[in-house]
Write a protein that holds these residues in place. Structure first.
Motif, PDB file in Angstrom:
ATOM      1  N   PHE A   1       0.776  -1.130  -0.178  1.00  0.00           N
ATOM      2  CA  PHE A   1       0.043   0.005   0.017  1.00  0.00           C
ATOM      3  C   PHE A   1       0.916   1.480   0.005  1.00  0.00           C
ATOM      4  CE2 PHE A   1      -3.360  -2.773   0.783  1.00  0.00           C
ATOM      5  CZ  PHE A   1      -4.542  -2.261   0.310  1.00  0.00           C
ATOM      6  N   SER A   2       2.039   1.160   0.660  1.00  0.00           N
ATOM      7  CA  SER A   2       3.062   2.418   0.518  1.00  0.00           C
ATOM      8  C   SER A   2       3.364   2.700  -1.096  1.00  0.00           C
ATOM      9  CB  SER A   2       4.194   2.088   0.828  1.00  0.00           C
ATOM     10  OG  SER A   2       5.043   3.245   0.871  1.00  0.00           O
ATOM     11  N   VAL A   3       3.408   1.726  -1.969  1.00  0.00           N
ATOM     12  CA  VAL A   3       3.706   1.904  -3.365  1.00  0.00           C
ATOM     13  C   VAL A   3       2.253   2.443  -3.968  1.00  0.00           C
ATOM     14  CG1 VAL A   3       4.114   0.816  -5.623  1.00  0.00           C
ATOM     15  CG2 VAL A   3       5.426   0.081  -3.574  1.00  0.00           C
ATOM     16  N   LEU A   4       1.279   1.826  -3.682  1.00  0.00           N
ATOM     17  CA  LEU A   4       0.017   2.565  -4.214  1.00  0.00           C
ATOM     18  C   LEU A   4      -0.393   3.879  -3.833  1.00  0.00           C
ATOM     19  CD1 LEU A   4      -2.329  -0.698  -3.551  1.00  0.00           C
ATOM     20  CD2 LEU A   4      -1.244   0.014  -5.752  1.00  0.00           C
ATOM     21  N   LEU A   5      -0.118   4.226  -2.520  1.00  0.00           N
ATOM     22  CA  LEU A   5      -0.357   5.353  -2.025  1.00  0.00           C
ATOM     23  C   LEU A   5       0.516   6.655  -2.490  1.00  0.00           C
ATOM     24  CD1 LEU A   5      -1.289   4.576   1.721  1.00  0.00           C
ATOM     25  CD2 LEU A   5      -2.866   5.124  -0.284  1.00  0.00           C
ATOM     26  N   THR A   6       1.812   6.314  -2.992  1.00  0.00           N
ATOM     27  CA  THR A   6       2.590   7.329  -3.505  1.00  0.00           C
ATOM     28  C   THR A   6       3.048   7.165  -4.807  1.00  0.00           C
ATOM     29  OG1 THR A   6       4.465   5.715  -3.214  1.00  0.00           O
ATOM     30  CG2 THR A   6       4.020   7.468  -1.531  1.00  0.00           C
ATOM     31  N   PHE A   7       2.125   6.218  -5.597  1.00  0.00           N
ATOM     32  CA  PHE A   7       1.984   6.063  -7.003  1.00  0.00           C
ATOM     33  C   PHE A   7       3.386   6.673  -7.719  1.00  0.00           C
ATOM     34  CE2 PHE A   7      -0.520   9.549  -5.689  1.00  0.00           C
ATOM     35  CZ  PHE A   7      -0.270  10.496  -6.484  1.00  0.00           C
ATOM     36  N   GLY A   8       4.763   6.325  -7.412  1.00  0.00           N
ATOM     37  CA  GLY A   8       5.684   6.809  -8.127  1.00  0.00           C
ATOM     38  C   GLY A   8       5.998   8.201  -8.123  1.00  0.00           C
ATOM     39  N   MET A   9       5.305   8.838  -7.237  1.00  0.00           N
ATOM     40  CA  MET A   9       5.441  10.452  -7.027  1.00  0.00           C
ATOM     41  C   MET A   9       6.838  10.781  -6.907  1.00  0.00           C
ATOM     42  SD  MET A   9       3.916  13.168  -7.996  1.00  0.00           S
ATOM     43  CE  MET A   9       2.202  12.378  -8.720  1.00  0.00           C
TER      44      MET A   9
ATOM     45  N   SER B   1       4.594  21.534  -4.066  1.00  0.00           N
ATOM     46  CA  SER B   1       3.055  21.627  -3.454  1.00  0.00           C
ATOM     47  C   SER B   1       2.186  20.740  -4.166  1.00  0.00           C
ATOM     48  CB  SER B   1       2.455  22.957  -3.407  1.00  0.00           C
ATOM     49  OG  SER B   1       2.623  23.422  -4.675  1.00  0.00           O
ATOM     50  N   THR B   2       2.477  20.598  -5.668  1.00  0.00           N
ATOM     51  CA  THR B   2       1.592  19.679  -6.185  1.00  0.00           C
ATOM     52  C   THR B   2       1.745  18.236  -5.993  1.00  0.00           C
ATOM     53  OG1 THR B   2       1.235  21.355  -8.238  1.00  0.00           O
ATOM     54  CG2 THR B   2       0.885  18.947  -8.759  1.00  0.00           C
ATOM     55  N   ALA B   3       2.974  17.848  -5.802  1.00  0.00           N
ATOM     56  CA  ALA B   3       3.405  16.441  -5.389  1.00  0.00           C
ATOM     57  C   ALA B   3       2.882  16.115  -4.293  1.00  0.00           C
ATOM     58  CB  ALA B   3       4.923  16.418  -5.572  1.00  0.00           C
TER      59      ALA B   3
ATOM     60  N   LEU C   1       2.050  12.625 -13.344  1.00  0.00           N
ATOM     61  CA  LEU C   1       1.458  11.305 -13.342  1.00  0.00           C
ATOM     62  C   LEU C   1       1.611  10.470 -14.313  1.00  0.00           C
ATOM     63  CD1 LEU C   1      -0.638   9.650 -11.636  1.00  0.00           C
ATOM     64  CD2 LEU C   1      -2.603  10.682 -12.839  1.00  0.00           C
ATOM     65  N   SER C   2       1.643  10.989 -15.617  1.00  0.00           N
ATOM     66  CA  SER C   2       2.021  10.276 -16.813  1.00  0.00           C
ATOM     67  C   SER C   2       3.410   9.527 -16.682  1.00  0.00           C
ATOM     68  CB  SER C   2       1.968  11.388 -18.084  1.00  0.00           C
ATOM     69  OG  SER C   2       2.339  10.418 -19.262  1.00  0.00           O
ATOM     70  N   TYR C   3       4.275  10.433 -16.178  1.00  0.00           N
ATOM     71  CA  TYR C   3       5.586   9.708 -15.869  1.00  0.00           C
ATOM     72  C   TYR C   3       5.469   8.677 -14.896  1.00  0.00           C
ATOM     73  CZ  TYR C   3      10.820   9.809 -14.795  1.00  0.00           C
ATOM     74  OH  TYR C   3      11.902   9.230 -14.678  1.00  0.00           O
ATOM     75  N   SER C   4       4.857   8.942 -13.708  1.00  0.00           N
ATOM     76  CA  SER C   4       4.733   8.059 -12.495  1.00  0.00           C
ATOM     77  C   SER C   4       4.025   6.746 -12.459  1.00  0.00           C
ATOM     78  CB  SER C   4       4.489   8.962 -11.106  1.00  0.00           C
ATOM     79  OG  SER C   4       3.172   9.307 -11.297  1.00  0.00           O
ATOM     80  N   TRP C   5       2.905   6.789 -13.184  1.00  0.00           N
ATOM     81  CA  TRP C   5       2.038   5.547 -12.837  1.00  0.00           C
ATOM     82  C   TRP C   5       2.676   4.445 -13.439  1.00  0.00           C
ATOM     83  CZ3 TRP C   5       0.252   2.230 -16.619  1.00  0.00           C
ATOM     84  CH2 TRP C   5       0.240   2.661 -17.722  1.00  0.00           C
ATOM     85  N   PRO C   6       3.555   4.333 -14.398  1.00  0.00           N
ATOM     86  CA  PRO C   6       4.106   3.143 -14.844  1.00  0.00           C
ATOM     87  C   PRO C   6       5.089   2.603 -13.600  1.00  0.00           C
ATOM     88  CG  PRO C   6       4.340   4.511 -16.645  1.00  0.00           C
ATOM     89  CD  PRO C   6       3.810   5.275 -15.229  1.00  0.00           C
ATOM     90  N   ILE C   7       5.750   3.576 -13.149  1.00  0.00           N
ATOM     91  CA  ILE C   7       6.959   3.191 -11.815  1.00  0.00           C
ATOM     92  C   ILE C   7       6.124   2.921 -11.043  1.00  0.00           C
ATOM     93  CG2 ILE C   7       8.146   4.219 -10.395  1.00  0.00           C
ATOM     94  CD1 ILE C   7       8.925   6.389 -12.406  1.00  0.00           C
ATOM     95  N   ALA C   8       4.738   3.248 -10.612  1.00  0.00           N
ATOM     96  CA  ALA C   8       3.990   2.377  -9.469  1.00  0.00           C
ATOM     97  C   ALA C   8       3.510   1.296  -9.733  1.00  0.00           C
ATOM     98  CB  ALA C   8       2.503   3.450  -9.429  1.00  0.00           C
TER      99      ALA C   8
END
Length: 484
Positions: free
Chosen positions: A54-62, A81-83, A231-238
């Motif tokens: 759930f740590s991975v899911l909640l931070t979703f590669g941010m 602030s956005t992150a 988000l476009s960058y991070s979601w595959p990392i998540a």
């Protein structure tokens, strides 16, 4: 200061932040295995498996996205602030859903026999999620001392509470010594395994409080356009992160289900000896990730990345050989004897984690070219290998199948990343040199473990010969770096 020298300096400082707390926490394995029967240790393992997922899911590669955009983004306030707002929102949604459907989550997490664990898990996840971006800011803005200080305070709190409730109070009570009434009441009214999680949530909460000044200094706003890019960058990392959690933890869950909880606890405790390799990899990543992004526009970037991989393999190979040679000493120091049955998995898991470290080093190509979907692809392939081998072979050969599954999964990911990366972002890695070190380490470890186990004169001789060989080959480069 040369780029390599600065990289090693930052890695050492971040290494203190990563390694020292983890080493101290690792020393608690002996406290835990002495205080807990194997089925309770399995309960502890189960808790942190869910926490990792759930740590991975909640931070979703941010966090990785934050590093990717930090240097390029002129408006740092908007980025930070956005992150932060985005991960705050996921933490809040998770808390609401988890408490609303607490019975469902209690059953899913297998917390039925200890419902307090759900509340503790929710609290730890929410607090740690909120701390991700402030910690990332300290790393990106080159404040390793402050980062390290907060991490050390966190671990000091966790260790103190663990020692108090899992070691000192039980010893005092067994010896008939008096303890304060309020401590006695807390101890008698709480399942002993829960003190591990209580220590975690208190340490995390104090860390977040120490990070608040860094959050309050920025102007708060939410940039929708920037968020979409991140988000476009991070979601595959998540997605890759979820697959990584599967690779690291599914074996333990399946051992518990296909064999029993006691075997799960034994396997998980011996798996902990791989922490020495994990610590090295973590220290490397903490220093490397910001460095790789900040150095990407330099003319010699690729050559520098190649040198870093070579040194990563050199040090990793020495760590690997050293742990295997002294494995029987380490098990006596750190693990209760009732857990030693699974010690055979340690060399396999160590090599698997070394492969994972090489994979993380190679991963710079898809992070710099914004092709993070490949991270998702590689991790999913690794997860499928893990699932397939564990499900098919655990019933046949037992827990050793899980160790081999981990090695094959990470080895496959490493090889795929190298060959596909050559097409998109070719780096002049010296495979002949680095590969020879890796092969030598594997051969020495195998011979030592299989034929000279506990014969330390011969085994140490192997290690010294290996070290001399490395120094002879690398002395010119090492001397050059030290002189710069």
């Amino acid at each position: 200061m040369s780029a390599l020298k600065r990289f090693f300096k930052d890695t050492i400082i971040y290494g203190i932040a990563a390694v020292l707390p983890r080493v101290i926490n690792f020393l608690l394995v002996r406290v835990h295995t002495d205080a807990l029967p194997t089925n309770n240790y399995a309960e502890n393992t189960n808790f942190y498996i869910w926490a990792a997922l759930f740590s991975v899911l909640l931070t979703f590669g941010m966090e990785t996205a934050f590093f990717r955009f930090y240097k390029a983004e002129e408006k740092k306030d908007a980025l930070i602030s956005t992150a932060f707002i985005s991960v705050f929102a996921t933490a809040l949604i998770f808390m609401v859903l988890a408490f609303t459907f607490s019975e469902f989550f209690t059953n899913i997490f297998d917390f039925g026999g200890n419902p307090l664990q759900l509340k503790l898990l929710i609290g730890i996840l929410a607090i740690d999620t909120l701390a991700v971006i402030p910690f990332a800011y300290l790393r990106a803005s080159n404040r390793p001392i402050k980062y390290t200080t907060i991490k050390l305070i966190n671990v000091a709190i966790i260790v103190s509470i663990n020692l108090l409730f899992l070691k000192f109070i039980p010893e005092f009570k067994n010896n008939g010594k008096d303890i304060p009434l309020f401590l006695d009441t807390i101890f008698n009214s709480t399942a002993i395994v829960n003190f591990i999680f209580i220590a975690n949530i208190i340490g995390s909460a104090i860390s977040l409080l120490l990070l608040l000044p860094y959050l309050l200094k920025f102007k708060w706003s939410f940039n929708t356009v920037l968020f979409k890019k991140m988000l476009s960058y991070s979601w595959p990392i998540a997605v890759a992160g979820v697959a990584y959690v599967i690779n690291e933890n599914l074996d333990k869950i399946l051992i518990g289900q296909l064999i029993d909880k006691n075997t799960m606890g034994i396997y998980a405790a011996c798996y902990k000896l791989a922490i020495f390799m994990n610590l090295y990899i973590m220290a490397f990543r903490l220093g490397a990730e910001p460095f790789f992004f900040n150095y990407a526009d330099k003319k010699d970037a690729k050559e520098t990345y190649a040198k870093i991989l070579n040194y990563f393999i050199i040090i990793g190979s020495l760590v690997f050989v050293g742990i295997v040679v002294f494995i029987d000493i380490l098990k006596q120091l750190f693990i209760n004897q009732q857990y030693w049955e699974a010690i055979i998995i340690v060399p396999i898991v160590l090599l698997a984690n070394l492969f994972l470290g090489v994979y993380h080093n190679l991963a710079i190509w898809y992070k710099l070219t914004d092709k993070t979907r490949f991270a998702m692809l590689f991790s999913i392939i690794g997860a499928l290998i893990t699932i397939l081998i564990n499900v098919l072979l655990i019933p046949i050969v037992g827990f050793i199948a899980s160790a081999w599954a981990t090695l094959l999964a990470y080895g496959t990911m490493m090889v795929l990343s190298y060959f596909i990366g050559k097409k998109h972002y070719p780096v002049p890695y010296n495979l002949k040199k680095s590969g020879s070190y890796l092969i030598a380490a594997i051969l020495i470890s195998f011979v030592s473990f299989e034929f000279f186990r506990e014969n330390y004169i011969i085994s140490i001789g192997f290690v010294l010969a290996f070290g001399i060989l490395i120094f002879w080959n690398e002395k010119k480069e090492i001397t050059t770096i030290l002189k710069r």
